[in-house]
Design a protein around this motif. Structure first.
Motif, short mmCIF file in Angstrom:
data_model
loop_
_atom_site.label_atom_id
_atom_site.label_comp_id
_atom_site.label_asym_id
_atom_site.label_seq_id
_atom_site.Cartn_x
_atom_site.Cartn_y
_atom_site.Cartn_z
N CYS A 87 0.83 -1.21 0.00
CA CYS A 87 0.00 0.00 0.00
C CYS A 87 0.87 1.26 0.00
O CYS A 87 0.52 2.26 -0.66
CB CYS A 87 -0.93 0.00 1.21
N ILE A 88 1.98 1.23 0.72
CA ILE A 88 2.92 2.36 0.71
C ILE A 88 3.42 2.60 -0.71
O ILE A 88 3.46 3.74 -1.21
CB ILE A 88 4.10 2.10 1.65
N TRP A 89 3.83 1.53 -1.38
CA TRP A 89 4.35 1.63 -2.75
C TRP A 89 3.30 2.20 -3.70
O TRP A 89 3.57 3.11 -4.48
CB TRP A 89 4.83 0.26 -3.23
N VAL A 90 2.07 1.68 -3.62
CA VAL A 90 0.98 2.16 -4.48
C VAL A 90 0.68 3.63 -4.18
O VAL A 90 0.50 4.45 -5.09
CB VAL A 90 -0.28 1.30 -4.30
N GLY A 91 0.62 3.97 -2.88
CA GLY A 91 0.32 5.36 -2.50
C GLY A 91 1.38 6.33 -2.94
O GLY A 91 1.07 7.41 -3.47
N MET A 92 2.66 6.00 -2.75
CA MET A 92 3.74 6.91 -3.16
C MET A 92 3.77 7.08 -4.67
O MET A 92 4.03 8.18 -5.18
CB MET A 92 5.08 6.39 -2.63
N LYS A 93 3.53 6.00 -5.40
CA LYS A 93 3.50 6.08 -6.86
C LYS A 93 2.40 7.04 -7.31
O LYS A 93 2.62 7.87 -8.20
CB LYS A 93 3.26 4.68 -7.44
N ALA A 94 1.23 6.96 -6.68
CA ALA A 94 0.12 7.86 -7.03
C ALA A 94 0.43 9.30 -6.64
O ALA A 94 0.11 10.24 -7.39
CB ALA A 94 -1.16 7.39 -6.34
N LEU A 95 1.06 9.50 -5.49
CA LEU A 95 1.41 10.85 -5.05
C LEU A 95 2.38 11.53 -6.00
O LEU A 95 2.19 12.68 -6.41
CB LEU A 95 2.01 10.80 -3.64
N VAL A 96 3.44 10.81 -6.36
CA VAL A 96 4.45 11.39 -7.26
C VAL A 96 3.85 11.69 -8.63
O VAL A 96 4.07 12.77 -9.20
CB VAL A 96 5.65 10.42 -7.40
N LYS A 97 3.09 10.75 -9.16
CA LYS A 97 2.51 10.93 -10.50
C LYS A 97 1.58 12.14 -10.56
O LYS A 97 1.63 12.93 -11.51
CB LYS A 97 1.76 9.67 -10.91
N ASN A 98 0.74 12.30 -9.56
CA ASN A 98 -0.28 13.33 -9.62
C ASN A 98 0.20 14.69 -9.11
O ASN A 98 -0.22 15.73 -9.63
CB ASN A 98 -1.51 12.89 -8.82
N MET A 99 1.07 14.71 -8.12
CA MET A 99 1.52 15.99 -7.58
C MET A 99 2.51 16.69 -8.50
O MET A 99 2.65 17.91 -8.47
CB MET A 99 2.13 15.79 -6.20
#
Length: 216
Positions: A87-99
């Motif tokens: 979940c950490i990996w999925v969340g960080m990937k989404a944060l970097v991509k969108n921010m």
């Protein structure tokens, strides 16, 4: 209590969830199922997920802002450690991509606005020996986790504090807003180098006369 636990205001966290939810939903929690590569999660896969996009972003943010280890954090979310790790990996990937492409995640200093600069300078009018100060600059250290790679850990080690840090330099206007920043630099670097290589000095030099930035 929310601010203390997440290190974010509730409104800011809600914005992150809204920004990243679609990518969290579209990312599989496992890359492979045996020999078969998993693509976009199917509807019945999503129904079986115990943790919502909000949970996933909360796990990622908590892990990024905490110095605790995964084995001490996963229990706070009711997740086993392996699920928490994914979940950490999925969340960080989404944060970097969108921010990366979202205007709300960018620092903006409107130095072309004369009224804004005058208003900032008026707040420091009591500074007798340094007039026309519109902002202040200083470094900030955030305690980091010890990296398993010795070389990277050495980059972040600060001798005078005898610990591992990631470093930041912030320029804050007199209204309390962060208007420029150098972020996520190795803890062993000097603040002046970080400001130079992040072009903060270039931005300060563009200030119109007679305005200036105070530093310690």
């Amino acid at each position: 209590e929310f601010m203390h636990f997440m290190s974010l205001a509730r409104e800011s966290f809600d914005d992150l969830v809204e920004l990243c939810s679609k990518d969290v939903i579209a990312t599989p929690l496992r890359s492979y199922d045996g020999e078969r590569k998993i693509g976009k999660p199917r509807p019945h896969d999503l129904k079986r997920r115990k943790h919502s996009p909000r949970d996933v972003i909360a796990m990622a943010v908590k892990w990024l802002t905490s110095t605790a280890e995964e084995k001490d954090l996963h229990v706070q979310f009711g997740a086993i450690e392996s699920t928490f790790n994914v979940c950490i990996w999925v969340g960080m990937k989404a944060l970097v991509k969108n921010m990366a492409d979202d205007a709300r995640s960018r620092v903006f200093w409107n130095i072309a606005d004369e009224d804004y600069l005058k208003r900032c300078a008026d707040r420091t009018a009591d500074f007798d020996k340094v007039p026309n100060v519109v902002a202040a600059i200083d470094g900030y250290k955030i305690r980091a986790k010890n990296d398993e790679n010795d070389r990277r850990q050495n980059d972040d080690f600060t001798g005078w504090k005898e610990a591992v840090f990631r470093d930041y330099v912030f320029v804050t206007d007199t209204e309390g807003k962060i208007v420029d920043a150098a972020v996520n630099w190795p803890g062993s670097m000097h603040d002046s180098k970080k400001a130079l290589w992040s072009h903060i000095y270039d931005h300060i030099l563009k200030l119109p006369a007679p305005y200036r930035v105070a530093s310690d």
